[in-house]
Design a protein around this motif. Structure first.
Motif, PDB file in Angstrom:
ATOM      1  N   TRP A   1       0.839  -1.203   0.000  1.00  0.00           N
ATOM      2  CA  TRP A   1       0.000   0.000   0.000  1.00  0.00           C
ATOM      3  C   TRP A   1       0.865   1.240   0.000  1.00  0.00           C
ATOM      4  O   TRP A   1       1.978   1.237   0.526  1.00  0.00           O
TER       5      TRP A   1
ATOM      6  N   ASP B   1      -2.243   7.918  -1.172  1.00  0.00           N
ATOM      7  CA  ASP B   1      -3.041   8.327  -2.320  1.00  0.00           C
ATOM      8  C   ASP B   1      -3.010   9.851  -2.339  1.00  0.00           C
ATOM      9  O   ASP B   1      -3.761  10.513  -1.614  1.00  0.00           O
TER      10      ASP B   1
ATOM     11  N   PRO C   1      -2.796   2.422  -3.903  1.00  0.00           N
ATOM     12  CA  PRO C   1      -3.156   3.535  -3.007  1.00  0.00           C
ATOM     13  C   PRO C   1      -4.161   3.109  -1.934  1.00  0.00           C
ATOM     14  O   PRO C   1      -5.051   2.300  -2.191  1.00  0.00           O
TER      15      PRO C   1
ATOM     16  N   THR D   1      -7.266   3.279   0.793  1.00  0.00           N
ATOM     17  CA  THR D   1      -8.657   3.701   0.678  1.00  0.00           C
ATOM     18  C   THR D   1      -8.965   4.778   1.716  1.00  0.00           C
ATOM     19  O   THR D   1      -8.221   4.973   2.670  1.00  0.00           O
TER      20      THR D   1
ATOM     21  N   GLY E   1     -12.225   4.108  -2.947  1.00  0.00           N
ATOM     22  CA  GLY E   1     -11.406   2.902  -2.983  1.00  0.00           C
ATOM     23  C   GLY E   1     -12.197   1.626  -2.764  1.00  0.00           C
ATOM     24  O   GLY E   1     -11.656   0.627  -2.306  1.00  0.00           O
TER      25      GLY E   1
ATOM     26  N   ARG F   1     -10.708  -1.273  -4.651  1.00  0.00           N
ATOM     27  CA  ARG F   1      -9.447  -1.687  -4.014  1.00  0.00           C
ATOM     28  C   ARG F   1      -9.727  -2.456  -2.734  1.00  0.00           C
ATOM     29  O   ARG F   1      -9.121  -3.495  -2.459  1.00  0.00           O
TER      30      ARG F   1
ATOM     31  N   ASN G   1     -10.778   9.336  -9.413  1.00  0.00           N
ATOM     32  CA  ASN G   1     -10.095   8.061  -9.342  1.00  0.00           C
ATOM     33  C   ASN G   1     -11.094   6.954  -9.645  1.00  0.00           C
ATOM     34  O   ASN G   1     -12.238   7.016  -9.266  1.00  0.00           O
TER      35      ASN G   1
END
Length: 145
Positions: free
Chosen positions: A11, A14, A72, A74, A88, A91, A128
């Motif tokens: 990770w 972001d 990235p 969340t 996110g 993700r 995003n």
């Protein structure tokens, strides 16, 4: 800055999310939470994202995670039912499929009102991930606020 490995997943910060959070003047901290603490139902219905998970997009992220690509973090908000994802979701869902419920992942935890959370989710998802489809826009417009 958290750059950590959660089991098989790497990770990173972001930057776009950080900028959006700063622009909204929201209080934010970075911490590790258990995947099982995420309220998945509410996260899928937070009005910022389609009411479904795009399986192809999620699977692409999952493959990237398994290939050890850096992903990235969340953005979440703490509620009485756990944490709700603002940015996110794909993700987070991919990580959930790879890890177990007690695995911890790094997240940004924002403190905000309900309205700020909805705005944040919309802003994060416009910058995003997937853009809203016509079907999703119609669904949002038909909801009672």
């Amino acid at each position: 800055m958290i750059t950590e490995e959660s089991s098989e997943i790497s990770w990173c910060d972001d930057v776009q999310a950080q900028e959006t959070i700063e622009q909204m003047s929201l209080s934010c901290s970075q911490k590790f939470i258990k995947i099982g603490e995420i309220d998945w139902k509410e996260s899928k219905e937070n009005r910022a994202r389609d009411i479904f998970i795009d399986a192809e997009h999620k699977d692409s992220i999952k493959r990237s995670m398994l290939a050890r690509c850096t992903i990235p973090m969340t953005v979440v908000r703490k509620t009485r039912n756990g944490f709700v994802i603002a940015g996110g979701l794909h993700r987070g869902t991919a990580a959930k499929e790879i890890l177990n419920e007690i695995s911890e992942i790094p997240v940004y935890v924002v403190e905000c009102t309900d309205i700020e959370f909805e705005v944040l989710g919309c802003l994060l998802n416009s910058k995003n991930g997937l853009q809203r489809s016509e079907e999703h826009t119609s669904e949002l417009q038909s909801r009672q606020y």
